[in-house]
Design an enzyme around this catalytic site. Structure first.
Site, short mmCIF file in Angstrom:
data_model
loop_
_atom_site.label_atom_id
_atom_site.label_comp_id
_atom_site.label_asym_id
_atom_site.label_seq_id
_atom_site.Cartn_x
_atom_site.Cartn_y
_atom_site.Cartn_z
N PRO A 24 0.79 -1.24 0.00
CA PRO A 24 0.00 0.00 0.00
C PRO A 24 0.81 1.28 0.00
O PRO A 24 0.80 2.03 0.96
CB PRO A 24 -0.82 -0.12 1.29
CG PRO A 24 0.03 -0.94 2.20
CD PRO A 24 0.83 -1.87 1.33
N CYS A 25 1.46 1.53 -1.10
CA CYS A 25 2.24 2.76 -1.16
C CYS A 25 1.32 3.98 -1.18
O CYS A 25 1.77 5.10 -0.96
CB CYS A 25 3.15 2.75 -2.38
SG CYS A 25 2.31 2.35 -3.91
N HIS A 26 0.05 3.75 -1.45
CA HIS A 26 -0.87 4.89 -1.46
C HIS A 26 -1.17 5.38 -0.05
O HIS A 26 -1.77 6.43 0.12
CB HIS A 26 -2.16 4.50 -2.17
CG HIS A 26 -2.82 3.29 -1.58
ND1 HIS A 26 -2.43 1.99 -1.88
CD2 HIS A 26 -3.83 3.18 -0.70
CE1 HIS A 26 -3.20 1.15 -1.20
NE2 HIS A 26 -4.05 1.85 -0.48
#
Length: 312
Positions: free
Chosen positions: A268-270
Site C-alpha cells: 500500500p504505497c498509497h
DNA sequence: ATGCAGTAACCCG
DNA sequence: CGGGTTACTGCAT
C-alpha cells in the site's frame, strides 16, 4: 461488508473476457468522475453535476460508479472530502507500525496482520538465479481501472494500471522494464485469480494468503515490507517509515523506494503521505491515490446505505 | 556525483 | 489561517 454482489470484484474467478470495450469506456467515465470529484470536492458537487460532466444520466452514473467502486458517488465524495488526509495520520497508529515490523528481510515471511506471504529477491539473486524466469502477465478489471498484473510461479510480482484502452501496453511496458532478463507470457487466465484476490482484501486469510514476490534492493524490500503493516484505511508518512526501519533521516530515500514499489495497491504505497497530510505523489496518478484512500476509508467505516439520503 | 513520492521555514492573501 | 514557494537535507543508487 460487501453488499454488492454485482461488483466486478465478486466474481472474476478465472477468465477475463477479451472484450474490454464496455469495461474500458466505463472506466473512462469513472476516471473522469473521480477526477471531478477529487479536484472539486471543496464545492461538494452534486451527483447531477458530475453526471453532466461525464455525459451520463445521474442514475446511470450512480449505477456504473457503484459497480466500479462499491460506493455511491455521494459516499465517495464524502470519503474524499477528508482530503486533508491528516485525519488518517493518527499518531497512535504509528506504534502499530513498530509492533508488526520484524527483521529478516530475506526469505519467506508472513505479515500476521494482513496474511500476505512474501518472498524477497535481491536484484543479485534475481540476476543469477532468476535469469530465465518466466513471468506471466495479464489484464483484469479493478476498482481503480484496468489493471495489469504480473506473476511468477511463486506469486504475484507486479500490479500496474492503465488509463485508456491503449494504456495497457504502456502499463505493461512500465512493469516489464523492471525485469529485463525475464521472459514474458501473456496469460489472462493465470492472472485472473490473483486479481480477484488482490483487490478484495477481505479475501486475504490465513488459509489462503496472497502470495507475493518482492524483487528489489535490501533497502527497498525493507521499505515495502514495512508498508505491508500499515493497516487498511490508515496512513503514515515517509518520515515515519524511515524512523521505523531505523534510519530516521532517510525520509527522502524512503520516498524514492516507495515510488518503485512494483505491486501497487497490495503493497500500500498509497497510504504514505507527506507529514502535513498532503498527498505528495503516486506513480500511477494522484487521482488514483485519492481514489484508493477514499475507497478504503469509506470501506473501513463500513458505511452501508450509500444512497443520496446518506448522512451529511 | 545525482536526483529525489521529504521537510521545515517563510511569505502572501 | 490555508495555500504556495523557497532553501536546505540526508541518503540510496
Amino acid at each position: 461488508m460487501f453488499d454488492a454482489p454485482s461488483s466486478p470484484l465478486g466474481d472474476v474467478p478465472v477468465a477475463f473476457t477479451p472484450e474490454p470495450a464496455a469495461t474500458a469506456s466505463d472506466y473512462d467515465v469513472i476516471r473522469r468522475a473521480l477526477e471531478h470529484l477529487t479536484t472539486r470536492f471543496r464545492s461538494q458537487p452534486t451527483v447531477e453535476e458530475v453526471a453532466d460532466v461525464v455525459g451520463l444520466s445521474p442514475s446511470h452514473l450512480h449505477h456504473v460508479f457503484r459497480r466500479w467502486c462499491g460506493l455511491s458517488p455521494k459516499a465517495f465524495l464524502q470519503a474524499v472530502t477528508l482530503d486533508r488526509a491528516r485525519d488518517l495520520l493518527r499518531r497512535d497508529d504509528v506504534n502499530l507500525l513498530d509492533a508488526s515490523y520484524e527483521l529478516g528481510l530475506s526469505g519467506p515471511g508472513r505479515l500476521h496482520d494482513l496474511f500476505v506471504t512474501h518472498e524477497a529477491m535481491s536484484p543479485g539473486d534475481f540476476k543469477t538465479g532468476g535469469a530465465g524466469l518466466v513471468i506471466r502477465w495479464g489484464v483484469a478489471p479493478s476498482p481503480f481501472g484496468v489493471a495489469v498484473l504480473t506473476a511468477t510461479d511463486r506469486g504475484l510480482c507486479g500490479i500496474g494500471f492503465a488509463d485508456q484502452a491503449g494504456g495497457v501496453q504502456e502499463a505493461y511496458r512500465d512493469l516489464a522494464r523492471r525485469w529485463p532478463a525475464a521472459s514474458f507470457v501473456r496469460d489472462d487466465a493465470a492472472i485472473g485469480p490473483y486479481a480477484a484476490q488482490a483487490f478484495d482484501p477481505a479475501c486475504w486469510s490465513p488459509d489462503r494468503p496472497l502470495r507475493v514476490v518482492l524483487i528489489g534492493t535490501d533497502f527497498e524490500v525493507t521499505v515495502w515490507r514495512t508498508l505491508l503493516s500499515v493497516p487498511l484505511g490508515c496512513a503514515t508518512t515517509y518520515g515515519d517509515i524511515a524512523q521505523t526501519i531505523g534510519r530516521p533521516k532517510a525520509a527522502r530515500a524512503v520516498g524514492a523506494a516507495v515510488g518503485k514499489n512494483p505491486i501497487s495497491f497490495v503493497v500500500p504505497c498509497h497510504r504514505v503521505i507527506g507529514r502535513d497530510g498532503a498527498l505528495t505523489g503516486y506513480h500511477w496518478g494522484l487521482t488514483r491515490k485519492r481514489a484508493m484512500l477514499g475507497w478504503e476509508t469509506a470501506k473501513r467505516r463500513g458505511d452501508g446505505p450509500a444512497e443520496d439520503g446518506a448522512v451529511a
